[in-house]
Design a protein around this motif. Structure first.
Motif, PDB file in Angstrom:
ATOM      1  N   GLU A  74       0.822  -1.210   0.000  1.00 24.71           N
ATOM      2  CA  GLU A  74       0.000   0.000   0.000  1.00 24.71           C
ATOM      3  C   GLU A  74       0.854   1.257   0.000  1.00 24.71           C
ATOM      4  N   THR A 109      -3.712   9.844  -2.084  1.00 25.42           N
ATOM      5  CA  THR A 109      -3.053   8.574  -1.816  1.00 25.42           C
ATOM      6  C   THR A 109      -3.661   7.974  -0.553  1.00 25.42           C
ATOM      7  N   LEU A 110      -3.302   6.735  -0.249  1.00 26.67           N
ATOM      8  CA  LEU A 110      -3.789   6.122   0.988  1.00 26.67           C
ATOM      9  C   LEU A 110      -3.313   6.861   2.225  1.00 26.67           C
ATOM     10  N   ARG A 111      -2.267   7.641   2.096  1.00 20.54           N
ATOM     11  CA  ARG A 111      -1.809   8.467   3.213  1.00 20.54           C
ATOM     12  C   ARG A 111      -2.550   9.795   3.290  1.00 20.54           C
ATOM     13  N   SER A 147       1.467   4.508  -2.952  1.00 22.67           N
ATOM     14  CA  SER A 147       1.114   5.896  -2.649  1.00 22.67           C
ATOM     15  C   SER A 147       2.037   6.897  -3.336  1.00 22.67           C
ATOM     16  N   HIS A 171      -6.251   4.190  -4.222  1.00 21.31           N
ATOM     17  CA  HIS A 171      -6.324   5.638  -4.084  1.00 21.31           C
ATOM     18  C   HIS A 171      -7.690   6.003  -3.514  1.00 21.31           C
TER      19      HIS A 171
END
Length: 382
Positions: free
Chosen positions: A222, A345-347, A226, A334
């Motif tokens: 993951e 992003t996943l962050r 990102s 995403h």
């Protein structure tokens, strides 16, 4: 020296050998027995080494002062010598040596695997990544974030990972273990803190609360997707060996059971099995709600409407964000707002939109620990 007096002294020194063994292993049994007061455990951390040396020294001195060296004293002396070794080796600070200010490396040169859990800490304008398979062997990595110091702490027994800004008090070390959770201490004053509650327990800085720093937990798959991978605390393949306690095999047996060393089953909340992974909300000002991690992984997106938070997972880690009126979904690792077309992003970093998502501090830990240290927590079942 009469025979009676000699026998009496040998009995005394044999008993001192038992005392030496209790002292050498005290960091373990005193931590595991709930009835042992914490102040005894802390006192032992200061006096265990002087006592370990004093007992054999006094025994040997007495034997040398006798007209004939009593051979029977060798038994107690050997036990005491073993106890000196145990005193130095069987302590949490030795079994889990904290790392101070590690070198950093880019992901390309590290032995990363897709399923590895990675903690990402962003603080003071600096972002770092920490592989849990590396961190678990140390429990604490003290790192610099610009002019700030952050202690990234991880308790293997309960899976609670919490970074703390320790700039004011200095680096932390693993001081002990109590209540199924590790106790951390600052090296300068030796003040003890319960990691899961952030609260000081005793010492010169007591009372004091550690300052938490938010983090995000993602799998390497993951995080790689990102496109904003930060530098890692450097590690090698040798640092990724299977985690074990000082007694081989014990760790696997504990993890396969409902046993929580140092915490009786009577203190378990039986709503879930003790080692069920839950995602708990740690954000200050929000209630400590919890959701089973597997439920979030399966759903991908789980809104917690009552607190305006959404949990998101690409099948590995779980991250959380304030919804801020958005209808967020997940597409190809995403985050997307279907209404506006914005993407992150996943962050939570913006790919196409007005700004980054606001992260929510979460904890991915075992249910027994979450409920014990957050007794008002509610379990949600999406």
């Amino acid at each position: 020296m009469s025979a009676t007096w000699g026998c009496t002294m040998l009995i005394v020194f044999s008993l001192l050998g038992v005392v030496a063994l209790l002292n050498g292993t005290g960091a373990i049994w005193m931590a595991l027995i709930e009835a042992v007061p914490l102040r005894w455990l802390r006192a032992h951390s200061f006096y265990r080494k002087p006592l370990a040396w004093a007992l054999p020294a006094l025994t040997l001195l007495w034997a040398l002062l006798q007209p004939v060296f009593p051979l029977a004293v060798w038994g107690p002396l050997l036990v005491m010598a073993l106890s000196v070794v145990l005193t130095y080796r069987m302590h949490q600070s030795v079994a889990f040596p904290a790392v101070d200010f590690p070198a950093h490396a880019e992901a390309e040169v590290l032995p990363l695997r897709d399923e590895m859990e990675i903690a990402v800490v962003e603080h003071n304008g600096v972002t770092r990544a920490y592989a849990l398979d590396h961190l678990i062997h140390h429990h604490i990595i003290n790192d610099r974030f610009g002019d700030r110091i952050v202690a990234v702490t991880y308790c293997a027994m309960c899976r609670s990972m919490i970074p703390f800004d320790v700039t004011e008090i200095g680096p932390l070390f693993v001081a002990s273990f109590k209540g199924g959770n590790m106790i951390v201490g600052d090296r300068r004053t030796q003040t003890w803190f319960q990691q899961a509650s952030f609260q000081s327990l005793m010492g010169p800085l007591h009372p004091r609360e550690l300052e938490m720093v938010g983090y995000q937990m993602l799998s390497w798959r993951e995080l790689r997707a990102s496109d904003d991978v930060p530098p890692f605390a450097a590690f090698t393949e040798a640092d990724l060996k299977e985690f074990e306690l000082p007694i081989p095999g014990v760790w696997r047996k504990i993890m396969a059971s409902e046993v929580t060393p140092g915490l009786s089953r009577a203190k378990h909340d039986t709503s879930l099995p003790a080692r069920t992974h839950v995602i708990g909300v740690l954000e200050r000002g929000l209630p400590p709600l919890a959701v089973e991690r597997d439920a979030v992984r399966a759903a991908g997106v789980v809104p917690l409407a009552e607190i305006g938070v959404v949990l998101i997972s690409g099948g590995g880690g779980v991250v959380g964000f304030h919804q801020d009126g958005r209808q967020l979904s997940l597409r190809d690792l995403h985050i997307v707002d279907a209404a506006t077309g914005e993407q992150w992003t996943l962050r939570g970093k913006a790919l196409a939109g007005q700004g980054d998502l606001r992260p929510v501090a979460l904890s991915d830990e075992y249910w027994f620990s979450w409920k014990l240290f957050h007794p008002s927590a509610r379990l949600l079942r999406p």
